[in-house]
Design a protein around this motif. Sequence first.
Motif, PDB file in Angstrom:
ATOM      1  N   ARG A   1      13.117  11.354  25.566  1.00  0.00           N
ATOM      2  CA  ARG A   1      12.603  11.064  24.230  1.00  0.00           C
ATOM      3  C   ARG A   1      13.769  10.691  23.296  1.00  0.00           C
ATOM      4  O   ARG A   1      13.659   9.772  22.495  1.00  0.00           O
ATOM      5  N   SER A   2      14.886  11.412  23.432  1.00  0.00           N
ATOM      6  CA  SER A   2      16.054  11.133  22.581  1.00  0.00           C
ATOM      7  C   SER A   2      16.522   9.696  22.764  1.00  0.00           C
ATOM      8  O   SER A   2      16.810   8.996  21.795  1.00  0.00           O
TER       9      SER A   2
ATOM     10  N   GLN B   1      16.067   6.871  19.803  1.00  0.00           N
ATOM     11  CA  GLN B   1      17.298   6.276  19.281  1.00  0.00           C
ATOM     12  C   GLN B   1      17.283   4.759  19.441  1.00  0.00           C
ATOM     13  O   GLN B   1      17.579   4.021  18.504  1.00  0.00           O
TER      14      GLN B   1
ATOM     15  N   GLN C   1       5.222   5.463  28.684  1.00  0.00           N
ATOM     16  CA  GLN C   1       4.613   6.492  27.836  1.00  0.00           C
ATOM     17  C   GLN C   1       5.629   7.047  26.845  1.00  0.00           C
ATOM     18  O   GLN C   1       5.305   7.339  25.701  1.00  0.00           O
ATOM     19  N   MET C   2       6.874   7.189  27.298  1.00  0.00           N
ATOM     20  CA  MET C   2       7.908   7.691  26.388  1.00  0.00           C
ATOM     21  C   MET C   2       8.193   6.658  25.295  1.00  0.00           C
ATOM     22  O   MET C   2       8.460   7.014  24.143  1.00  0.00           O
TER      23      MET C   2
ATOM     24  N   LEU D   1       5.570   6.916  22.713  1.00  0.00           N
ATOM     25  CA  LEU D   1       5.830   8.123  21.930  1.00  0.00           C
ATOM     26  C   LEU D   1       6.917   7.878  20.880  1.00  0.00           C
ATOM     27  O   LEU D   1       6.844   8.351  19.745  1.00  0.00           O
TER      28      LEU D   1
ATOM     29  N   ALA E   1       6.987   8.437  16.908  1.00  0.00           N
ATOM     30  CA  ALA E   1       7.991   9.344  16.328  1.00  0.00           C
ATOM     31  C   ALA E   1       8.752   8.659  15.199  1.00  0.00           C
ATOM     32  O   ALA E   1       9.112   9.303  14.205  1.00  0.00           O
ATOM     33  N   TYR E   2       8.976   7.365  15.361  1.00  0.00           N
ATOM     34  CA  TYR E   2       9.769   6.637  14.358  1.00  0.00           C
ATOM     35  C   TYR E   2       9.096   6.675  12.987  1.00  0.00           C
ATOM     36  O   TYR E   2       9.759   6.640  11.962  1.00  0.00           O
TER      37      TYR E   2
ATOM     38  N   ARG F   1       7.383   9.148  11.778  1.00  0.00           N
ATOM     39  CA  ARG F   1       7.229  10.488  11.217  1.00  0.00           C
ATOM     40  C   ARG F   1       8.269  10.717  10.119  1.00  0.00           C
ATOM     41  O   ARG F   1       9.378  10.210  10.188  1.00  0.00           O
ATOM     42  N   PRO F   2       7.912  11.509   9.093  1.00  0.00           N
ATOM     43  CA  PRO F   2       8.872  11.746   8.006  1.00  0.00           C
ATOM     44  C   PRO F   2      10.019  12.654   8.441  1.00  0.00           C
ATOM     45  O   PRO F   2       9.860  13.460   9.359  1.00  0.00           O
ATOM     46  N   ALA F   3      11.142  12.518   7.744  1.00  0.00           N
ATOM     47  CA  ALA F   3      12.274  13.411   8.001  1.00  0.00           C
ATOM     48  C   ALA F   3      11.930  14.816   7.525  1.00  0.00           C
ATOM     49  O   ALA F   3      11.067  14.996   6.667  1.00  0.00           O
ATOM     50  N   VAL F   4      12.629  15.803   8.090  1.00  0.00           N
ATOM     51  CA  VAL F   4      12.390  17.202   7.700  1.00  0.00           C
ATOM     52  C   VAL F   4      13.619  17.720   6.965  1.00  0.00           C
ATOM     53  O   VAL F   4      14.743  17.509   7.413  1.00  0.00           O
TER      54      VAL F   4
END
Lengths: 104, 292
Positions: A46-47, A51, A74-75, A78, A82-83, A85-88
């Motif tokens: 996923r990383s 990236q 599939q990854m 995903l 993920a891209y 999604r908001p930062a935390v």
Amino acid sequence: MILLKEKFETTHLSTRSMARDLYNELLQNENQDISIDFSGIEFASRSFMVQLYSMLAKHRSQVRFVNMNENVDQMYQLAIKAYNRPAVMPSQSKNNSSPELLSL
Amino acid sequence: MPVIRLSNNSHWENLNQLISILKTLHQLRDGDRVDIDSNGFATPFHVVPSACVINRKKLTFGISDDKSDMSQYLKIIQFPDCISAKDAKPGVSGNYLPIARITGEESVGAQREKSYKNIEDQYRELILNCFGNLKDKLSNAIAFFLSELIENAKDHSDAENFYIFAQYWPALKEFELCLMDDGIGLQGSLSKVHPQITTDERAVREIIQRQLSARISDIESLPGTGLANTIRIVSNKELQSTFTLLSGNFGYSCSNDYCKWVDLGTLAIKGTLINIRIKEPRERVNIFNYIQ
């Protein structure tokens, strides 16, 4: 055409630095119609995918991914999700948790 | 002479036992000697952190019965010195792997990237070749755990030593994987970019509950999902898993879907420990049903 298995000498693409290496190679390539060949790649982490996708999306790069197996595809799907999604950032409150605390 | 006993009981008893072992080891001064009770049962969850402390404090160790199964086992798995991943080979019984370690020059500079990728590739192949039953059902899950957790250790721990060890028990059909580093811990890593993270407890809670990450560049401001996704995969009921994360003096541990925060009080481990034990599933685990 960039053959990933040949370039990285592995069947598992797992690190962010691999994605950065690949992206840098793409930047240096003057050919506008370039393909990244995933033949022989069994697994992409996923990383790695996040990236790579993030850098390509940020710089609006046009590349074609070919010969992805089901896992890798599939990854990749995903990573696209993920891209977006908001930062935390750290929370303002402390200890807002439900599991019980085990003191040892 | 302090004696530590390695054992295998319920998950929560094992966790308590680990803390007891670490407390004993932490009280010793550099170069002291510790004995290991030969009547115990060693699992990665106890072996890896013990090796980490013994090596860091340069302790010597003995074993009460040198001809015991425990003694033979510790020799086979290369406890506590461990082995470089490139030299790691399955043990004579076929069910034992050695503990692999990145240390010294392997952990610095340009070599660091290569060493961590090498240990990931080597150890994954060792696990899948040595524990053939797992290949069809868990190859994706194991590749996922190793890629995410080793990448985290490489990028965030600043560790001088990284350990990995796995064991499969055919009779129990259980697999255990333990990774540990002796670096700056989750709090040390997060506080570099989030100075308000001042305690181990806050760091562990932020990572588990909110997926806070130390990556904040414009491209990498995404949540840190490696640990969260790992926990989601092992929460699969069929795996009957246990999961433990310890960093500094705080942690998080689950047995199936029953989870607890773990307060180690005055004991603070150096670095971060992650341990996963899973039951061999009947069907292939599809990690994409769990990860986000």
